[in-house]
Design an enzyme around this catalytic site. Structure first.
Site, short mmCIF file in Angstrom:
data_model
loop_
_atom_site.label_atom_id
_atom_site.label_comp_id
_atom_site.label_asym_id
_atom_site.label_seq_id
_atom_site.Cartn_x
_atom_site.Cartn_y
_atom_site.Cartn_z
N LYS A 60 -10.74 -4.39 -3.09
CA LYS A 60 -11.70 -3.29 -3.17
C LYS A 60 -11.21 -2.18 -4.08
O LYS A 60 -11.92 -1.23 -4.31
CB LYS A 60 -11.91 -2.70 -1.78
CG LYS A 60 -12.70 -3.59 -0.86
CD LYS A 60 -12.77 -3.00 0.53
CE LYS A 60 -13.46 -3.94 1.50
NZ LYS A 60 -12.96 -3.86 2.85
N LYS A 89 -4.78 -10.47 -5.92
CA LYS A 89 -6.00 -10.87 -5.19
C LYS A 89 -7.17 -9.98 -5.61
O LYS A 89 -6.96 -8.83 -6.03
CB LYS A 89 -5.77 -10.82 -3.69
CG LYS A 89 -5.59 -9.44 -3.14
CD LYS A 89 -5.62 -9.44 -1.60
CE LYS A 89 -5.53 -8.01 -1.12
NZ LYS A 89 -5.57 -7.81 0.29
N LYS A 146 0.82 -1.21 0.00
CA LYS A 146 0.00 0.00 0.00
C LYS A 146 0.85 1.26 0.00
O LYS A 146 0.39 2.33 -0.40
CB LYS A 146 -0.97 0.00 1.19
CG LYS A 146 -2.09 -1.01 0.95
CD LYS A 146 -3.08 -1.04 2.07
CE LYS A 146 -4.17 -2.07 1.78
NZ LYS A 146 -4.83 -2.56 2.97
P1 TYM Z 1 -10.16 -6.49 4.96
O1 TYM Z 1 -11.22 -5.56 5.39
O2 TYM Z 1 -9.20 -6.03 3.93
O3 TYM Z 1 -10.81 -7.81 4.46
C1 TYM Z 1 -11.81 -8.44 5.24
C2 TYM Z 1 -11.64 -9.94 5.17
O4 TYM Z 1 -11.74 -10.38 3.81
C3 TYM Z 1 -10.61 -11.16 3.48
N1 TYM Z 1 -10.27 -10.96 2.08
C4 TYM Z 1 -10.10 -11.96 1.22
N2 TYM Z 1 -10.18 -13.28 1.37
C5 TYM Z 1 -9.96 -14.03 0.27
N3 TYM Z 1 -9.67 -13.52 -0.96
C6 TYM Z 1 -9.58 -12.19 -1.14
N4 TYM Z 1 -9.31 -11.70 -2.34
C7 TYM Z 1 -9.80 -11.35 -0.02
N5 TYM Z 1 -9.79 -10.00 0.14
C8 TYM Z 1 -10.07 -9.79 1.44
C9 TYM Z 1 -9.50 -10.66 4.40
O5 TYM Z 1 -8.48 -11.60 4.55
C10 TYM Z 1 -10.26 -10.41 5.67
O6 TYM Z 1 -10.43 -11.61 6.39
N6 TYM Z 1 -7.05 -6.18 8.82
C11 TYM Z 1 -8.28 -6.76 8.34
C12 TYM Z 1 -9.48 -6.35 9.17
C13 TYM Z 1 -9.30 -6.56 10.63
C14 TYM Z 1 -9.38 -7.79 11.30
C15 TYM Z 1 -9.14 -7.47 12.67
C16 TYM Z 1 -9.62 -9.10 10.91
C17 TYM Z 1 -9.03 -5.58 11.53
N7 TYM Z 1 -8.94 -6.13 12.77
C18 TYM Z 1 -9.14 -8.47 13.64
C19 TYM Z 1 -9.64 -10.08 11.90
C20 TYM Z 1 -9.38 -9.78 13.23
C21 TYM Z 1 -8.51 -6.28 6.93
O7 TYM Z 1 -8.03 -5.26 6.51
O8 TYM Z 1 -9.37 -7.04 6.23
#
Ligand code: TYM
Length: 344
Positions: free
Chosen positions: A213, A210, A119
């Site tokens: 968004k 991947k 990023k």
């Molecule tokens: P975030 O918001 O980017 O994504 C949310 C969840 O979706 C999963 N994900 C994917 N899984 C499979 N293939 C993909 N292309 C894909 N894109 C996104 C992510 O792995 C995630 O599980 N840091 C985290 C949010 C967070 C969090 C936490 C998660 C903050 N605190 C505590 C678990 C526990 C994040 O940015 O996910």
């Protein structure tokens, strides 16, 4: 609150996509069904994480509520009394613990985080926020505050889970083994969630990357708000390869393997089983048609459920969960503050 905790969160900036659903929402729903009564389930919105990538601030609040609705449309059962939904920013202990944890995480560790590198790659120093850099520490606080051993996330979050483990082990070494629950290691996490090596859904346009968004890849991303027809079209025009035979091989055939993976997760079968049915076939169009059809079925049902959600009921559950979680989180925060010498 003595049950073991399963916890996950999805950021609220931008719209959720199929990767989010298959990587995090679906495993959570499956675990809720499988372990009803035995585990506590925390499914929250890490809204303070929203600022780490560009967002439209005036839409954020609406997107936070939308995320919560999408958990429910994805199948989360709010009547389950061991399930809690909450907004990170409404439980102040998340921020307070982050400040403490910051002192037990090293500069080098955070610089090594792939997501930070990706990023911030190419960006000027003046446009990389301290929030982006510190983001994994806030995530560690999200997990450690509730003593969560199980954290179902997509494969892109693996490094953050590992960092959380390292920090927890480091703190326990210094202040006593009982202070923090160390989340299970990655291999066990994916076994627990029934997800092989972890889920990484790829962009339909550029399967080396991947699904994300990011707004520059609309044709590669299926949003949960896409019409079923538009989503089906995206599948039908997915990038594949010129090998002419279907095999599950993420290196040589990432596009085809991605389609097999999406199909398997949507129909709830192991990817090996699904691959067996398609292995060696030469018509990629048939595979795309099968995936497009499942995506349509899924989105039609999902969107129907989304439209029918009773927002007042959702808000009641949200506020009662937040009330309880504030207390749970504060209790653990106090114990940590005591251990580090802030309280007698
Ligand atoms: P975030 O918001 O980017 O994504 C949310 C969840 O979706 C999963 N994900 C994917 N899984 C499979 N293939 C993909 N292309 C894909 N894109 C996104 C992510 O792995 C995630 O599980 N840091 C985290 C949010 C967070 C969090 C936490 C998660 C903050 N605190 C505590 C678990 C526990 C994040 O940015 O996910």
């Amino acid at each position: 609150m003595s049950k073991p905790v399963i916890l996950t969160g999805l950021r609220a900036n931008g719209e959720l996509h199929l990767g989010n659903y298959l990587g995090a929402i679906l495993p959570m729903i499956e675990l809720q069904k499988k372990y009803a009564g035995k585990y506590q389930l925390n499914m929250f919105v890490p809204d303070l994480h929203s600022f780490t990538t560009p967002i439209e601030h005036d839409k954020l609040y609406l997107q936070i509520v939308q995320n919560l609705k999408k958990y429910v449309a994805g199948g989360l059962d709010l009547d389950n009394e061991d399930t809690y939904i909450y907004r990170q920013s409404y439980v102040a202990a998340h921020s307070e613990l982050t400040i403490i944890l910051n002192n037990f995480v090293y500069y080098g560790e955070l610089q090594r985080m792939t997501q930070f590198k990706e990023k911030s790659d190419g960006a000027k120093d003046t446009s990389i926020s301290a929030g982006l850099y510190d983001y994994p520490v806030l995530m560690a606080a999200d997990i450690l505050l509730y003593g969560a051993e199980w954290v179902p996330v997509g494969e892109d979050q693996r490094q953050h889970i590992e960092l959380t483990r390292d920090v927890a082990l480091r703190i326990n070494n210094k202040f006593g083994e009982e202070l923090l629950t160390v989340p299970a290691e990655w291999k066990k996490q994916v076994e627990f969630a029934g997800r092989g090596d972890g889920v990484r859904i790829r962009s339909l346009r550029n399967p080396e990357k991947k699904m994300s968004k990011s707004i520059d890849d609309p044709a590669g991303t299926i949003l949960l708000s896409d019409t079923p027809e538009a989503a089906a079209k995206k599948i039908m025009s997915a990038t594949t390869d010129s090998q002419g035979e279907i095999h599950f091989d993420l290196k040589a055939q990432p596009g085809v393997s991605n389609l097999l993976q999406i199909l398997a997760l949507l129909i709830g079968e192991p990817v090996d089983e699904v691959t067996k049915k398609w292995e060696g076939k030469t018509n990629y169009g048939d595979l795309k048609t099968a995936v497009a059809s499942e995506v349509k079925v899924f989105l039609t049902a999902f969107q129907k459920k989304l439209d029918a959600i009773d927002e007042a009921e959702l808000m009641r559950k949200l506020e009662s969960s937040e009330f309880l979680m504030r207390d749970v989180a504060l209790q653990r925060l106090y114990r940590i503050q005591q251990a580090v010498g802030l309280r007698p």
